[in-house]
Design an enzyme around this catalytic site. Structure first.
Site, PDB file in Angstrom:
ATOM      1  N   ASP B   9       0.857  -1.177   0.000  1.00  0.00           N
ATOM      2  CA  ASP B   9       0.000   0.000   0.000  1.00  0.00           C
ATOM      3  C   ASP B   9       0.904   1.241   0.000  1.00  0.00           C
ATOM      4  O   ASP B   9       2.056   1.177   0.443  1.00  0.00           O
ATOM      5  CB  ASP B   9      -0.883  -0.029   1.256  1.00  0.00           C
ATOM      6  CG  ASP B   9      -1.631   1.266   1.449  1.00  0.00           C
ATOM      7  OD1 ASP B   9      -2.361   1.674   0.519  1.00  0.00           O
ATOM      8  OD2 ASP B   9      -1.476   1.906   2.513  1.00  0.00           O
ATOM      9  N   SER B 115      -2.488   0.819  -4.795  1.00  0.00           N
ATOM     10  CA  SER B 115      -3.070   1.920  -4.032  1.00  0.00           C
ATOM     11  C   SER B 115      -4.487   2.224  -4.490  1.00  0.00           C
ATOM     12  O   SER B 115      -4.842   2.016  -5.654  1.00  0.00           O
ATOM     13  CB  SER B 115      -2.200   3.166  -4.251  1.00  0.00           C
ATOM     14  OG  SER B 115      -2.814   4.317  -3.706  1.00  0.00           O
TER      15      SER B 115
END
Lengths: 219, 219
Positions: B9, B115
């Site tokens: 992430d 993301s």
């Protein structure tokens, strides 16, 4: 426009969840408020997250998960009996002041509660409170195992009613709930008890009131 | 177990979103911290809520919606130019200290960023930062228009990689993200930078570390 069903959210809209802080305060002096706030915040997070992940868990169970988290976060260790007593406090939430009068005054329409709460939480709460004679139907998201604000939850509620989508006026104090209902296509009135700033979203409730009395203009 | 892809992430995990507070502070003295916190909180709310309602909106747009809300909540009125400058600050977030060294040290595996940020946010951010040479692939949830932590988002990321589900190690500092990835079936390491209390959920990450250095034991 002809409204045939008034559909009310329960927690925060008809019933004050912050009445839980008194129960928390009894066991955890000075920490009742912070625990009850953390409890509600985590409860919201858990059903949002579970709905997103597609991992349904009944509302009573995730509410207890949230209580355990909140107690730990606030540094207290409740016994099993204390947890049970706090969960039972959910069955005896206080009504907001004007609710009984408004519901009694809504004639000629179905009066319905539609809650994320499981039946074993929401039914005893209603049957033990003064509005019981004024409620025609109780619908729990547990019937479809999909939580508001996901569209399938509102679709399930509509299926339980003998009316069209545009004959429903939905009311909630929760911004995420009123947006979900507006997105689904119900008429909507946001009961903005906290006088919160409206969200900057591309959908909005049709009306906003600071308490339930405002809805009488729809009838 | 053979890990072939490290999937990271971005916001909060590799890049510090709280570096935004400096940008906010420049325009709104004394309020930089509170605005940046309110901004991030609302951004999270908006993509959760939109994913739940099935009303996708690109991350850059909902991030700007959240900024407008946060400024209003904090009683400031940014100009269009100030909003643009604050949004641009998202393209220049600071890396956490250990990130570059750890990424440089991960040999023989694909290093991937996945993301919720839209490509026009995440690609300039990476290409302008020191880790650019150490990243093999960037995947945006915008490619499938489904946000983490919904399962279709992780499924899309997996589709972009030439590996099996159990050959992926996913890392995030965000509890909701690591739970979503674990629920989907990736191996998971929670980068618990804030030393937060673990959620009381029936899924858990396999490992937790306080920064990225811990993941080197997987290789």
């Amino acid at each position: 426009m002809m409204i045939k069903a008034l559909v009310f959210d329960a927690y925060g809209t008809l019933y004050d969840v912050h009445s839980l802080k008194k129960a928390c305060e009894k066991f955890f002096p000075e920490k009742g408020k912070s625990i009850s706030i953390a409890w509600r915040k985590k409860q919201l997070e858990y059903f949002f997250q579970r709905q997103l992940m597609g991992r349904y868990r009944p509302f009573d169970e995730l509410t207890e998960d949230a209580l355990v988290f909140a107690c730990k976060a606030e540094g207290v260790k409740p016994s099993q009996q204390e947890i049970k007593t706090l969960m039972d406090a959910y069955l005896e939430l206080e009504l907001f002041d004007e609710v009984e009068d408004v519901l009694a005054g809504c004639k000629g329409v179905q009066r319905v509660i539609f809650s994320n709460g499981s039946s074993n939480m929401i039914e005893p709460l209603v049957s033990g409170s003064q509005i019981e004679p004024h409620i025609d139907k109780i619908i729990s998201a547990d019937g479809v195992k999909q939580y508001k604000p996901a569209a399938p939850a509102y679709a399930y509620a509509l299926d339980q009613l003998d009316v069209n989508r545009d004959e429903v006026l939905f009311m909630s104090s929760n911004s995420w709930d009123i947006m979900g209902a507006a997105s689904f296509g119900f008429h909507t009135a946001w009961i903005n008890r906290g006088r919160n700033q409206p969200d900057t979203l591309d959908i909005q409730p049709e009306k906003a009131y600071t308490d339930l009395r405002g809805i009488l203009e729809w009838l």
